[in-house]
Design a protein around this motif. Structure first.
Motif, mmCIF file in Angstrom:
data_model
loop_
_atom_site.group_PDB
_atom_site.id
_atom_site.type_symbol
_atom_site.label_atom_id
_atom_site.label_comp_id
_atom_site.label_asym_id
_atom_site.label_seq_id
_atom_site.Cartn_x
_atom_site.Cartn_y
_atom_site.Cartn_z
ATOM 1 N N CYS A 73 -1.274 2.698 5.917
ATOM 2 C CA CYS A 73 -0.858 1.533 6.352
ATOM 3 C C CYS A 73 -1.758 0.425 6.986
ATOM 4 O O CYS A 73 -2.226 0.979 8.273
ATOM 5 C CB CYS A 73 0.695 1.419 7.020
ATOM 6 N N PRO A 74 -2.338 -0.586 6.515
ATOM 7 C CA PRO A 74 -3.333 -1.281 7.341
ATOM 8 C C PRO A 74 -2.853 -1.912 8.329
ATOM 9 O O PRO A 74 -3.629 -2.466 9.244
ATOM 10 C CB PRO A 74 -3.694 -2.034 6.235
ATOM 11 N N LYS A 75 -1.507 -2.060 8.780
ATOM 12 C CA LYS A 75 -1.005 -2.614 9.549
ATOM 13 C C LYS A 75 -0.313 -1.811 10.847
ATOM 14 O O LYS A 75 0.284 -2.278 11.736
ATOM 15 C CB LYS A 75 0.190 -3.693 9.199
ATOM 16 N N ALA A 76 -0.293 -0.382 10.470
ATOM 17 C CA ALA A 76 0.280 0.444 11.356
ATOM 18 C C ALA A 76 1.775 0.024 11.482
ATOM 19 O O ALA A 76 2.431 0.210 12.776
ATOM 20 C CB ALA A 76 -0.458 0.988 12.576
ATOM 21 N N ALA A 77 2.467 -0.186 10.497
ATOM 22 C CA ALA A 77 3.860 -0.799 10.516
ATOM 23 C C ALA A 77 4.661 0.525 10.363
ATOM 24 O O ALA A 77 5.922 0.229 10.809
ATOM 25 C CB ALA A 77 4.109 -1.913 9.549
ATOM 26 N N ARG B 32 2.977 13.274 1.119
ATOM 27 C CA ARG B 32 2.593 11.872 0.453
ATOM 28 C C ARG B 32 3.185 10.722 1.430
ATOM 29 O O ARG B 32 2.181 9.743 1.592
ATOM 30 C CB ARG B 32 3.378 11.725 -0.879
ATOM 31 N N VAL B 33 4.316 10.958 2.123
ATOM 32 C CA VAL B 33 4.690 9.831 3.063
ATOM 33 C C VAL B 33 3.666 9.745 4.277
ATOM 34 O O VAL B 33 3.556 8.812 4.727
ATOM 35 C CB VAL B 33 6.161 10.042 3.359
ATOM 36 N N ARG B 34 3.428 10.796 4.816
ATOM 37 C CA ARG B 34 2.266 11.065 5.786
ATOM 38 C C ARG B 34 1.006 10.217 5.354
ATOM 39 O O ARG B 34 0.614 9.659 6.518
ATOM 40 C CB ARG B 34 1.955 12.415 6.337
ATOM 41 N N HIS B 35 0.574 10.542 4.463
ATOM 42 C CA HIS B 35 -0.506 9.706 3.761
ATOM 43 C C HIS B 35 -0.208 8.455 3.851
ATOM 44 O O HIS B 35 -1.185 7.604 4.267
ATOM 45 C CB HIS B 35 -0.924 10.477 2.436
ATOM 46 N N PRO C 147 6.147 5.789 -4.200
ATOM 47 C CA PRO C 147 7.082 4.764 -4.680
ATOM 48 C C PRO C 147 8.657 5.253 -4.627
ATOM 49 O O PRO C 147 9.586 4.694 -4.687
ATOM 50 C CB PRO C 147 6.671 4.428 -6.030
ATOM 51 N N GLU C 148 8.728 6.667 -4.539
ATOM 52 C CA GLU C 148 10.047 7.101 -4.569
ATOM 53 C C GLU C 148 10.778 6.797 -3.095
ATOM 54 O O GLU C 148 11.823 7.009 -2.777
ATOM 55 C CB GLU C 148 10.220 8.708 -4.837
ATOM 56 N N VAL C 149 9.845 6.546 -2.142
ATOM 57 C CA VAL C 149 10.369 6.556 -0.669
ATOM 58 C C VAL C 149 10.447 4.832 -0.164
ATOM 59 O O VAL C 149 11.234 4.367 0.363
ATOM 60 C CB VAL C 149 9.738 7.221 0.375
ATOM 61 N N PHE C 150 9.305 4.015 -0.695
ATOM 62 C CA PHE C 150 9.145 2.720 -0.341
ATOM 63 C C PHE C 150 9.249 1.903 -1.578
ATOM 64 O O PHE C 150 8.914 2.091 -2.710
ATOM 65 C CB PHE C 150 7.670 2.665 0.261
ATOM 66 N N ASP C 151 9.536 0.591 -1.358
ATOM 67 C CA ASP C 151 9.909 -0.399 -2.278
ATOM 68 C C ASP C 151 9.636 -1.715 -1.791
ATOM 69 O O ASP C 151 10.184 -1.873 -0.656
ATOM 70 C CB ASP C 151 10.919 -0.195 -3.331
ATOM 71 N N LEU C 152 9.218 -2.750 -2.352
ATOM 72 C CA LEU C 152 9.614 -4.242 -1.971
ATOM 73 C C LEU C 152 10.771 -4.657 -2.697
ATOM 74 O O LEU C 152 11.034 -4.708 -3.955
ATOM 75 C CB LEU C 152 8.135 -4.847 -2.548
ATOM 76 N N SER C 153 11.329 -5.483 -1.911
ATOM 77 C CA SER C 153 12.677 -6.290 -2.319
ATOM 78 C C SER C 153 12.032 -7.482 -3.118
ATOM 79 O O SER C 153 10.810 -7.937 -3.044
ATOM 80 C CB SER C 153 13.552 -6.621 -1.253
ATOM 81 N N VAL D 30 0.860 -1.171 0.131
ATOM 82 C CA VAL D 30 0.165 0.234 -0.057
ATOM 83 C C VAL D 30 0.914 1.470 0.094
ATOM 84 O O VAL D 30 0.709 2.126 -0.631
ATOM 85 C CB VAL D 30 -1.017 -0.072 1.086
ATOM 86 N N CYS D 31 2.022 1.110 0.870
ATOM 87 C CA CYS D 31 2.787 2.421 0.901
ATOM 88 C C CYS D 31 3.770 2.487 -0.422
ATOM 89 O O CYS D 31 3.800 3.893 -0.777
ATOM 90 C CB CYS D 31 3.580 2.388 2.104
ATOM 91 N N VAL D 32 4.082 1.412 -0.955
ATOM 92 C CA VAL D 32 4.639 1.628 -2.011
ATOM 93 C C VAL D 32 3.903 2.248 -3.330
ATOM 94 O O VAL D 32 4.428 3.042 -4.057
ATOM 95 C CB VAL D 32 5.192 0.171 -2.594
ATOM 96 N N GLY D 33 2.636 1.836 -3.448
ATOM 97 C CA GLY D 33 1.815 2.689 -4.133
ATOM 98 C C GLY D 33 1.654 4.228 -4.079
ATOM 99 O O GLY D 33 1.515 4.766 -4.962
#
Ligand code: SF4
Length: 99
Positions: free
Chosen positions: A90-94, A82-85, A57-63, A51-54
Protein backbone atom coordinates in the motif's frame (compact mmCIF):
# COMPACT_ATOMS: atom_id res chain seq x y z
CA UNK A 1 29.49 -33.85 64.51
CA UNK A 2 27.18 -34.51 61.55
CA UNK A 3 24.12 -36.51 62.28
CA UNK A 4 22.63 -38.96 59.80
CA UNK A 5 19.60 -37.96 57.82
CA UNK A 6 16.54 -39.70 59.02
CA UNK A 7 14.72 -41.51 56.22
CA UNK A 8 11.09 -42.08 56.81
CA UNK A 9 9.48 -45.25 55.68
CA UNK A 10 6.66 -45.13 53.20
CA UNK A 11 6.06 -43.85 49.67
CA UNK A 12 8.08 -40.95 48.34
CA UNK A 13 5.87 -37.86 48.31
CA UNK A 14 4.99 -36.71 44.79
CA UNK A 15 4.92 -33.16 43.55
CA UNK A 16 1.42 -31.75 43.43
CA UNK A 17 -0.37 -32.39 40.16
CA UNK A 18 -0.29 -29.52 37.73
CA UNK A 19 -3.69 -27.92 37.46
CA UNK A 20 -3.16 -27.50 33.74
CA UNK A 21 -3.73 -30.22 31.27
CA UNK A 22 -0.49 -31.85 30.12
CA UNK A 23 -1.03 -30.56 26.58
CA UNK A 24 -1.89 -27.02 27.69
CA UNK A 25 1.10 -25.37 26.04
CA UNK A 26 0.68 -27.32 22.85
CA UNK A 27 -3.03 -26.54 22.69
CA UNK A 28 -2.39 -22.86 23.33
CA UNK A 29 0.22 -22.82 20.59
CA UNK A 30 -2.18 -24.41 18.13
CA UNK A 31 -4.94 -21.93 18.96
CA UNK A 32 -2.52 -19.02 18.58
CA UNK A 33 -1.36 -20.34 15.23
CA UNK A 34 -4.89 -20.92 13.94
CA UNK A 35 -6.20 -17.50 14.96
CA UNK A 36 -7.14 -15.45 11.94
CA UNK A 37 -5.40 -12.16 11.47
CA UNK A 38 -7.44 -9.00 11.17
CA UNK A 39 -6.86 -6.26 8.61
CA UNK A 40 -8.06 -2.67 8.88
CA UNK A 41 -7.94 0.40 6.69
CA UNK A 42 -7.60 4.01 7.73
CA UNK A 43 -10.15 5.68 5.42
CA UNK A 44 -8.59 9.09 6.00
CA UNK A 45 -5.29 7.88 4.56
CA UNK A 46 -6.46 5.52 1.79
CA UNK A 47 -6.49 7.14 -1.65
CA UNK A 48 -8.42 4.29 -3.30
CA UNK A 49 -5.81 3.52 -5.92
CA UNK A 50 -6.71 -0.20 -5.72
CA UNK A 51 -3.21 -1.60 -5.31
CA UNK A 52 -4.45 -3.87 -2.52
CA UNK A 53 -7.52 -4.84 -4.55
CA UNK A 54 -5.30 -6.06 -7.35
CA UNK A 55 -3.15 -8.12 -4.97
CA UNK A 56 -5.92 -9.65 -2.83
CA UNK A 57 -9.32 -9.18 -4.51
CA UNK A 58 -10.99 -11.73 -2.24
CA UNK A 59 -10.31 -9.45 0.74
CA UNK A 60 -10.30 -5.91 -0.70
CA UNK A 61 -12.68 -4.18 -3.10
CA UNK A 62 -13.58 -0.65 -4.11
CA UNK A 63 -17.15 0.54 -3.73
CA UNK A 64 -19.01 2.49 -6.41
CA UNK A 65 -18.06 5.60 -4.41
CA UNK A 66 -14.35 4.72 -4.70
CA UNK A 67 -13.98 3.79 -1.06
CA UNK A 68 -12.05 0.73 0.01
CA UNK A 69 -14.20 -2.07 1.35
CA UNK A 70 -12.66 -4.88 3.34
CA UNK A 71 -14.73 -7.86 2.37
CA UNK A 72 -13.15 -10.24 4.91
CA UNK A 73 -11.60 -8.36 7.87
CA UNK A 74 -10.77 -11.69 9.56
CA UNK A 75 -8.38 -13.02 6.97
CA UNK A 76 -8.40 -16.79 6.50
CA UNK A 77 -5.04 -18.43 7.10
CA UNK A 78 -4.73 -19.44 3.45
CA UNK A 79 -4.90 -15.80 2.32
CA UNK A 80 -2.60 -14.39 5.02
CA UNK A 81 0.60 -14.18 2.94
CA UNK A 82 -1.10 -12.41 0.05
CA UNK A 83 -2.81 -9.96 2.40
CA UNK A 84 0.50 -9.23 4.16
CA UNK A 85 2.00 -8.52 0.74
CA UNK A 86 -0.91 -6.21 -0.11
CA UNK A 87 -0.52 -4.38 3.21
CA UNK A 88 3.21 -3.88 2.60
CA UNK A 89 2.50 -2.70 -0.94
CA UNK A 90 0.00 0.00 0.00
CA UNK A 91 1.68 3.25 -1.11
CA UNK A 92 -0.16 5.23 1.57
CA UNK A 93 0.44 2.79 4.46
CA UNK A 94 -3.29 2.88 5.05
CA UNK A 95 -3.60 -0.80 6.00
CA UNK A 96 -2.75 -2.41 9.31
CA UNK A 97 -2.75 -5.97 10.52
CA UNK A 98 -3.64 -7.29 13.97
CA UNK A 99 -2.48 -10.78 14.79
S1 SF4 B 1 -3.45 0.07 -1.58
FE1 SF4 B 1 -3.67 1.43 0.19
S2 SF4 B 1 -4.26 3.40 -0.67
FE2 SF4 B 1 -4.60 1.86 -2.25
S3 SF4 B 1 -6.75 1.25 -2.03
FE3 SF4 B 1 -5.54 -0.17 -0.81
S4 SF4 B 1 -5.50 0.73 1.24
FE4 SF4 B 1 -6.16 2.35 -0.16
Amino acid sequence: MFGRLAVEDGPVPRAPECARRPDHRTLTGILRTEKAMRVRVDPLVCEANAVCVGLAPEVFDLSDDDELEILRPDVPKGDADRVRHAVRSCPKAALTIEE
